[in-house]
Design a protein around this motif. Structure first.
Motif, PDB file in Angstrom:
ATOM      1  N   GLU A 112       0.841  -1.198   0.000  1.00 17.03           N
ATOM      2  CA  GLU A 112       0.000   0.000   0.000  1.00 17.03           C
ATOM      3  C   GLU A 112       0.882   1.255   0.000  1.00 17.03           C
ATOM      4  O   GLU A 112       1.991   1.257   0.534  1.00 17.03           O
ATOM      5  N   VAL A 113       0.355   2.311  -0.616  1.00 22.50           N
ATOM      6  CA  VAL A 113       1.105   3.562  -0.758  1.00 22.50           C
ATOM      7  C   VAL A 113       0.325   4.673  -0.052  1.00 22.50           C
ATOM      8  O   VAL A 113      -0.855   4.887  -0.340  1.00 22.50           O
ATOM      9  N   PHE A 114       1.000   5.376   0.838  1.00 18.17           N
ATOM     10  CA  PHE A 114       0.335   6.377   1.669  1.00 18.17           C
ATOM     11  C   PHE A 114       0.629   7.783   1.164  1.00 18.17           C
ATOM     12  O   PHE A 114       1.789   8.162   0.970  1.00 18.17           O
ATOM     13  N   GLY A 115      -0.442   8.553   0.957  1.00 19.34           N
ATOM     14  CA  GLY A 115      -0.324   9.949   0.576  1.00 19.34           C
ATOM     15  C   GLY A 115      -0.554  10.856   1.768  1.00 19.34           C
ATOM     16  O   GLY A 115      -1.092  10.441   2.798  1.00 19.34           O
ATOM     17  N   PHE A 116      -0.168  12.124   1.625  1.00 23.18           N
ATOM     18  CA  PHE A 116      -0.202  13.079   2.718  1.00 23.18           C
ATOM     19  C   PHE A 116      -1.167  14.200   2.361  1.00 23.18           C
ATOM     20  O   PHE A 116      -0.803  15.164   1.698  1.00 23.18           O
ATOM     21  N   GLY A 117      -2.424  14.065   2.793  1.00 23.98           N
ATOM     22  CA  GLY A 117      -3.454  15.047   2.478  1.00 23.98           C
ATOM     23  C   GLY A 117      -3.714  15.962   3.654  1.00 23.98           C
ATOM     24  O   GLY A 117      -4.796  15.911   4.259  1.00 23.98           O
ATOM     25  N   PHE A 150      -1.302  20.495  -2.462  1.00 24.42           N
ATOM     26  CA  PHE A 150       0.026  19.884  -2.471  1.00 24.42           C
ATOM     27  C   PHE A 150      -0.044  18.421  -2.035  1.00 24.42           C
ATOM     28  O   PHE A 150       0.740  17.959  -1.200  1.00 24.42           O
ATOM     29  N   THR A 151      -0.989  17.690  -2.619  1.00 22.73           N
ATOM     30  CA  THR A 151      -1.138  16.270  -2.288  1.00 22.73           C
ATOM     31  C   THR A 151      -0.220  15.461  -3.193  1.00 22.73           C
ATOM     32  O   THR A 151      -0.619  14.990  -4.265  1.00 22.73           O
ATOM     33  N   SER A 152       1.030  15.320  -2.781  1.00 21.84           N
ATOM     34  CA  SER A 152       2.003  14.577  -3.591  1.00 21.84           C
ATOM     35  C   SER A 152       1.600  13.113  -3.721  1.00 21.84           C
ATOM     36  O   SER A 152       0.825  12.596  -2.922  1.00 21.84           O
ATOM     37  N   LEU A 153       2.150  12.479  -4.748  1.00 23.58           N
ATOM     38  CA  LEU A 153       1.814  11.084  -5.071  1.00 23.58           C
ATOM     39  C   LEU A 153       0.353  10.938  -5.492  1.00 23.58           C
ATOM     40  O   LEU A 153      -0.217   9.852  -5.381  1.00 23.58           O
ATOM     41  N   SER A 154      -0.261  12.026  -5.978  1.00 22.46           N
ATOM     42  CA  SER A 154      -1.680  11.972  -6.349  1.00 22.46           C
ATOM     43  C   SER A 154      -2.031  10.810  -7.274  1.00 22.46           C
ATOM     44  O   SER A 154      -3.071  10.170  -7.083  1.00 22.46           O
ATOM     45  N   PRO A 155      -1.212  10.488  -8.272  1.00 18.82           N
ATOM     46  CA  PRO A 155      -1.584   9.376  -9.154  1.00 18.82           C
ATOM     47  C   PRO A 155      -1.365   7.991  -8.556  1.00 18.82           C
ATOM     48  O   PRO A 155      -1.789   6.996  -9.143  1.00 18.82           O
ATOM     49  N   ALA A 156      -0.704   7.902  -7.379  1.00 20.08           N
ATOM     50  CA  ALA A 156      -0.240   6.590  -6.922  1.00 20.08           C
ATOM     51  C   ALA A 156      -0.721   6.171  -5.541  1.00 20.08           C
ATOM     52  O   ALA A 156      -0.693   4.974  -5.235  1.00 20.08           O
ATOM     53  N   TRP A 157      -1.149   7.104  -4.701  1.00 25.64           N
ATOM     54  CA  TRP A 157      -1.482   6.679  -3.345  1.00 25.64           C
ATOM     55  C   TRP A 157      -2.690   5.741  -3.336  1.00 25.64           C
ATOM     56  O   TRP A 157      -3.603   5.875  -4.139  1.00 25.64           O
ATOM     57  N   THR A 158      -2.673   4.834  -2.396  1.00 26.41           N
ATOM     58  CA  THR A 158      -3.831   3.958  -2.171  1.00 26.41           C
ATOM     59  C   THR A 158      -4.506   4.257  -0.831  1.00 26.41           C
ATOM     60  O   THR A 158      -5.647   3.870  -0.605  1.00 26.41           O
ATOM     61  N   ARG A 159      -3.792   4.929   0.066  1.00 23.41           N
ATOM     62  CA  ARG A 159      -4.314   5.392   1.341  1.00 23.41           C
ATOM     63  C   ARG A 159      -3.923   6.865   1.483  1.00 23.41           C
ATOM     64  O   ARG A 159      -2.777   7.222   1.227  1.00 23.41           O
ATOM     65  N   LEU A 160      -4.867   7.695   1.887  1.00 25.09           N
ATOM     66  CA  LEU A 160      -4.570   9.115   2.046  1.00 25.09           C
ATOM     67  C   LEU A 160      -4.801   9.528   3.492  1.00 25.09           C
ATOM     68  O   LEU A 160      -5.913   9.402   4.022  1.00 25.09           O
ATOM     69  N   GLY A 161      -3.744  10.007   4.148  1.00 26.88           N
ATOM     70  CA  GLY A 161      -3.856  10.509   5.506  1.00 26.88           C
ATOM     71  C   GLY A 161      -4.379  11.932   5.497  1.00 26.88           C
ATOM     72  O   GLY A 161      -3.811  12.800   4.823  1.00 26.88           O
ATOM     73  N   ILE A 162      -5.458  12.177   6.235  1.00 29.83           N
ATOM     74  CA  ILE A 162      -6.102  13.486   6.243  1.00 29.83           C
ATOM     75  C   ILE A 162      -6.461  13.876   7.675  1.00 29.83           C
ATOM     76  O   ILE A 162      -6.401  13.046   8.589  1.00 29.83           O
ATOM     77  N   ILE A 179      -8.252   7.557   4.405  1.00 26.38           N
ATOM     78  CA  ILE A 179      -9.297   7.132   3.478  1.00 26.38           C
ATOM     79  C   ILE A 179      -8.658   6.278   2.395  1.00 26.38           C
ATOM     80  O   ILE A 179      -7.444   6.338   2.167  1.00 26.38           O
ATOM     81  N   ASP A 180      -9.477   5.471   1.736  1.00 30.10           N
ATOM     82  CA  ASP A 180      -8.996   4.547   0.711  1.00 30.10           C
ATOM     83  C   ASP A 180      -9.259   5.108  -0.682  1.00 30.10           C
ATOM     84  O   ASP A 180     -10.287   5.742  -0.930  1.00 30.10           O
ATOM     85  N   ARG A 181      -8.346   4.833  -1.591  1.00 25.38           N
ATOM     86  CA  ARG A 181      -8.494   5.332  -2.957  1.00 25.38           C
ATOM     87  C   ARG A 181      -9.701   4.716  -3.655  1.00 25.38           C
ATOM     88  O   ARG A 181     -10.335   5.367  -4.495  1.00 25.38           O
ATOM     89  N   ASP A 182     -10.028   3.467  -3.347  1.00 22.64           N
ATOM     90  CA  ASP A 182     -11.107   2.783  -4.058  1.00 22.64           C
ATOM     91  C   ASP A 182     -12.489   3.083  -3.490  1.00 22.64           C
ATOM     92  O   ASP A 182     -13.471   2.444  -3.886  1.00 22.64           O
ATOM     93  N   LYS A 183     -12.580   4.046  -2.567  1.00 23.95           N
ATOM     94  CA  LYS A 183     -13.869   4.452  -2.020  1.00 23.95           C
ATOM     95  C   LYS A 183     -14.244   5.827  -2.574  1.00 23.95           C
ATOM     96  O   LYS A 183     -13.370   6.638  -2.883  1.00 23.95           O
ATOM     97  N   PRO A 184     -15.543   6.122  -2.681  1.00 25.03           N
ATOM     98  CA  PRO A 184     -15.971   7.422  -3.224  1.00 25.03           C
ATOM     99  C   PRO A 184     -15.807   8.545  -2.202  1.00 25.03           C
ATOM    100  O   PRO A 184     -15.412   8.316  -1.056  1.00 25.03           O
ATOM    101  N   GLY A 185     -16.121   9.777  -2.659  1.00 24.37           N
ATOM    102  CA  GLY A 185     -16.146  10.905  -1.744  1.00 24.37           C
ATOM    103  C   GLY A 185     -15.006  11.884  -1.915  1.00 24.37           C
ATOM    104  O   GLY A 185     -14.845  12.789  -1.086  1.00 24.37           O
ATOM    105  N   TYR A 186     -14.216  11.755  -2.950  1.00 23.76           N
ATOM    106  CA  TYR A 186     -13.133  12.694  -3.203  1.00 23.76           C
ATOM    107  C   TYR A 186     -12.908  12.778  -4.711  1.00 23.76           C
ATOM    108  O   TYR A 186     -13.332  11.904  -5.469  1.00 23.76           O
ATOM    109  N   ARG A 187     -12.247  13.833  -5.130  1.00 21.11           N
ATOM    110  CA  ARG A 187     -11.779  13.923  -6.515  1.00 21.11           C
ATOM    111  C   ARG A 187     -10.436  14.641  -6.532  1.00 21.11           C
ATOM    112  O   ARG A 187     -10.142  15.481  -5.671  1.00 21.11           O
ATOM    113  N   ILE A 188      -9.635  14.278  -7.492  1.00 16.11           N
ATOM    114  CA  ILE A 188      -8.291  14.847  -7.630  1.00 16.11           C
ATOM    115  C   ILE A 188      -8.283  15.761  -8.841  1.00 16.11           C
ATOM    116  O   ILE A 188      -8.579  15.333  -9.960  1.00 16.11           O
TER     117      ILE A 188
END
Length: 385
Positions: A112-117, A150-162, A179-188
């Motif tokens: 899993e890849v973690f992004g920093f939101g 400035f949400t780096s790794l936007s194309p690659a994260w699978t988990r986003l810390g917010i 939050i998980d990338r495969d769940k709804p409720g966000y857009r990049i």
């Protein structure tokens, strides 16, 4: 698994990564090939314990790795930093007896890849307040509505810390979650078109009722500064790993400066510019500045690893290394540009790209003003009301 940073990032891999950097920058595209190579090498698992399939690196070792990677591709290193911050925080907490984020390490070990939101436009409170609304759900989870920049790794994260602010109770509180990338409720948004660090693709993330499950809510903190270990871990890993990237840029710029002055020759003297006293002084000045940065960076990372107690000076030291690293790198890159000749002003050269990339350091927290405020408070106490 590689036993050393040099084995993890061998020269051949670094040259391959360096060779792609200009293309990513010109196309303003994400570093997909670099990312695949780093995943294959196990780079994103550096903080994962060996028992979980990782490298078991210390923060000090990660500093060396990020410096080495940033010397080849700063934008790649900067984006990967965001995953390393979360896994680094998990290790920092674990070392202090807090197992809250052990699942981050386990999941990172499984790929899993973690992004920093976390960053928000106009939020000068940074970690101590939020413009994002965190609305509690009956099941104990939360819905988040707000905008993260400035949400780096936007194309690659699978988990986003917010995180966001919950005002539903007697006292407001800040709610931290993944939050998980495969769940709804966000857009990049596709809005990353910047002066430098272009391959990081740190796009804006709009949270539109993104749901974090109850087991993904990992902290609730009061609004305002507090000594919670999570805040320390985020601040420590973010500032130290960020500093590593800019130290890597400074190191590479110094190498390019030395190469350039040996290559360039004076029509007046017939000698290389490496024999010019003024040029030699400028290169030496850059080398002196970098030599002062390396031990400070290694020392503060080691202090985090060894649970050193700097008390009220911890945040001052962490803000200080960020300012020292970014300002030193900026100065060294400028000196390298000055000694390398007019050809460096043309698009496409490595030094020209480093000159643009290093300016991103001005925008990362802590900025110059807040760092000086933090340090002044540590030494002089708070301002009078």
């Amino acid at each position: 698994m590689p036993a050393s940073v040099e084995e993890l990032l061998p020269d051949a891999l670094l040259e391959t990564i360096r060779g792609r950097a200009a293309g990513y920058d010109e196309a303003n595209s994400f570093f997909h090939e670099d990312f695949a190579d780093l995943v294959e090498a196990g780079y994103l698992k550096m903080f994962v314990p060996e028992a979980d399939g990782g490298l078991g690196y210390s923060l000090e070792e990660a500093v060396r790795a990020q410096m080495r990677l940033a010397g080849a591709a700063p934008a790649t290193a900067l984006a990967v930093n965001m995953h390393l911050v979360w896994t680094g925080v998990a290790r920092v907490l674990q070392a202090r007896g807090d197992n809250t984020l052990d699942y981050v390490l386990a999941e990172a070990g499984r790929g899993e890849v973690f992004g920093f939101g976390v960053s928000e436009a106009g939020n000068d409170q940074v970690l101590f307040d939020s413009r994002t609304v965190a609305a509690p759900r009956e099941d104990g989870g939360y819905e988040f509505t707000g905008t993260k920049v400035f949400t780096s790794l936007s194309p690659a994260w699978t988990r986003l810390g917010i995180f966001g602010r919950d005002d539903s109770g007697v006292e407001p509180q800040l709610v931290w979650a993944f939050i998980d990338r495969d769940k709804p409720g966000y857009r990049i948004k596709d809005d990353w078109n910047t002066l430098g660090m272009r391959a990081s693709q740190s796009n804006t993330t709009v949270l539109e009722g993104a749901v974090a499950a109850p087991d993904r809510i990992f902290r609730k903190l009061p609004v305002g500064p507090n000594p919670d270990a999570l805040i320390f871990g985020i601040f420590a890993c973010f500032e130290i790993l960020l500093s590593s990237v800019y130290a890597g840029i400074g190191t590479r710029a110094l190498d390019l400066a030395a190469e350039a002055v040996h290559r360039r020759r004076s029509l007046k003297t017939g000698k290389s510019y490496a024999q010019d006293p003024d040029i030699r002084w400028r290169v030496a000045d850059a080398a002196l500045a970098m030599d002062g940065l390396y031990p400070q960076l290694a020392s503060i990372a080691r202090d985090v690893d060894t649970l050193a107690d700097h008390g009220k000076l911890w945040f001052a030291k962490l803000a200080g290394i960020k300012i020292r690293a970014t300002e030193t790198a900026k100065d060294v890159v400028e000196k390298a540009v000055r000694v390398s000749g007019g050809g460096g002003y043309f698009r496409g050269g490595e030094l020209e790209r480093l000159y643009r990339d290093v300016l991103a350091g001005l925008y990362h927290p802590s900025d110059d003003e807040s760092a000086h405020s933090t340090i002044a408070t540590a030494w002089l106490g708070p301002l009078d009301d």
